[in-house]
Write an enzyme that holds these catalytic residues in place. Structure first.
Site, short mmCIF file in Angstrom:
data_model
loop_
_atom_site.label_atom_id
_atom_site.label_comp_id
_atom_site.label_asym_id
_atom_site.label_seq_id
_atom_site.Cartn_x
_atom_site.Cartn_y
_atom_site.Cartn_z
N ASP A 1 0.89 -1.15 0.00
CA ASP A 1 0.00 0.00 0.00
C ASP A 1 0.93 1.21 0.00
O ASP A 1 2.08 1.12 0.42
CB ASP A 1 -0.88 -0.02 1.26
N ARG A 2 0.48 2.35 -0.46
CA ARG A 2 1.38 3.51 -0.54
C ARG A 2 1.27 4.38 0.71
O ARG A 2 2.18 4.43 1.53
CB ARG A 2 1.06 4.33 -1.80
N ASP A 3 0.12 5.08 0.85
CA ASP A 3 -0.02 6.04 1.95
C ASP A 3 -0.20 5.30 3.26
O ASP A 3 -1.09 4.47 3.40
CB ASP A 3 -1.21 6.96 1.67
N THR B 1 -2.69 1.13 -4.67
CA THR B 1 -3.15 2.26 -3.88
C THR B 1 -4.52 2.76 -4.32
O THR B 1 -4.77 2.94 -5.51
CB THR B 1 -2.09 3.40 -3.92
N ASP C 1 -1.63 -0.82 5.93
CA ASP C 1 -1.90 -0.19 7.23
C ASP C 1 -3.39 -0.14 7.55
O ASP C 1 -3.78 0.34 8.61
CB ASP C 1 -1.30 1.22 7.29
#
Length: 180
Positions: free
Chosen positions: A19-21, A60, A143
C-alpha cells in the site's frame, strides 16, 4: 537443455505488494505534491534490505481523483516523481496499480463501485495477470483493514506496517541489523 516449465519457473519471483499512503509515506490525506512526501523510514529500510529478492508493486486507492482534488494526469506526473525519489533511495518499483474510483463520492464515471478499490482485490489480480509471481513466497504490507482484506482475497500473507512485523520479515529472510 531446459523445458518450457523450467524456464517459466526461473522467471517466477516472489513479490511484495505495498500500500502507498501509511506504508511507504505518512498518510497526510489526499495529496499530489512531491514536496509533501514524508517517508516512513522503517519501510524504506526494510525494502533496501530485501527488495533485490522480490518484485515490488504498489497498489493504492486514490479517490482524490474521483473527488476532484487532482486529475488523473496530475496523479500520473506525481507518481513518476514519487518513483524517481524511491529510485534515488535504491528502491525500484516494478509496477503500480491505482484505483481512481469512489463508490459514493465523485464525478461521473469515477463515482462507482468497482473491483479495483481495496478491500476488493482487482489491482492485485491485475498484477498477477501481468507478472510471473511466486505467490507462495509473496506478501503484502498495508496499514488498513481494507489492505488486509484485499490480501486475504488474493491468498497473500499480510503484515501490518510496523517495526515488529518488519523484524519478523527480516528474521524469515535471515537478515539482521534492521534498526541500525
Amino acid at each position: 537443455k531446459h523445458n518450457h516449465r523450467e524456464i517459466i519457473d526461473k522467471l517466477k519471483k516472489p513479490a511484495i505488494f505495498l500500500d502507498r499512503d501509511g506504508v511507504l509515506n505518512k498518510d497526510i490525506g489526499h495529496f499530489c505534491d512531491a514536496n509533501k512526501i514524508k517517508w516512513i523510514e522503517s519501510t524504506l529500510n526494510l525494502l533496501n534490505k530485501i527488495s533485490k529478492n522480490f518484485r515490488l508493486f504498489i497498489i493504492t486507492n486514490q479517490s482524490g481523483i474521483a473527488r476532484g482534488y487532482f486529475t488523473k494526469k496530475q496523479f500520473l506526473i506525481f507518481q513518476n516523481q514519487y518513483q524517481a525519489l524511491l529510485n534515488s533511495k535504491n528502491i525500484f518499483i516494478d509496477d503500480i496499480r491505482y484505483c481512481p474510483h469512489h463508490p459514493s463520492i465523485g464525478f461521473k464515471q469515477l463515482k462507482k463501485k468497482c473491483n479495483c478499490r481495496k478491500p476488493k482485490n482487482g489491482m492485485i489480480k491485475n498484477l498477477l495477470g501481468c507478472w510471473d509471481v511466486d505467490l507462495e513466497k509473496s506478501f503484502m504490507i498495508g496499514d488498513q483493514k481494507s489492505d488486509f482484506l484485499a490480501a486475504e482475497k488474493s491468498n497473500l500473507k499480510f503484515f501490518y506496517n510496523n517495526k515488529k512485523n518488519y523484524q519478523l520479515i527480516l528474521k524469515k529472510f535471515n537478515i539482521s541489523n534492521f534498526l541500525n
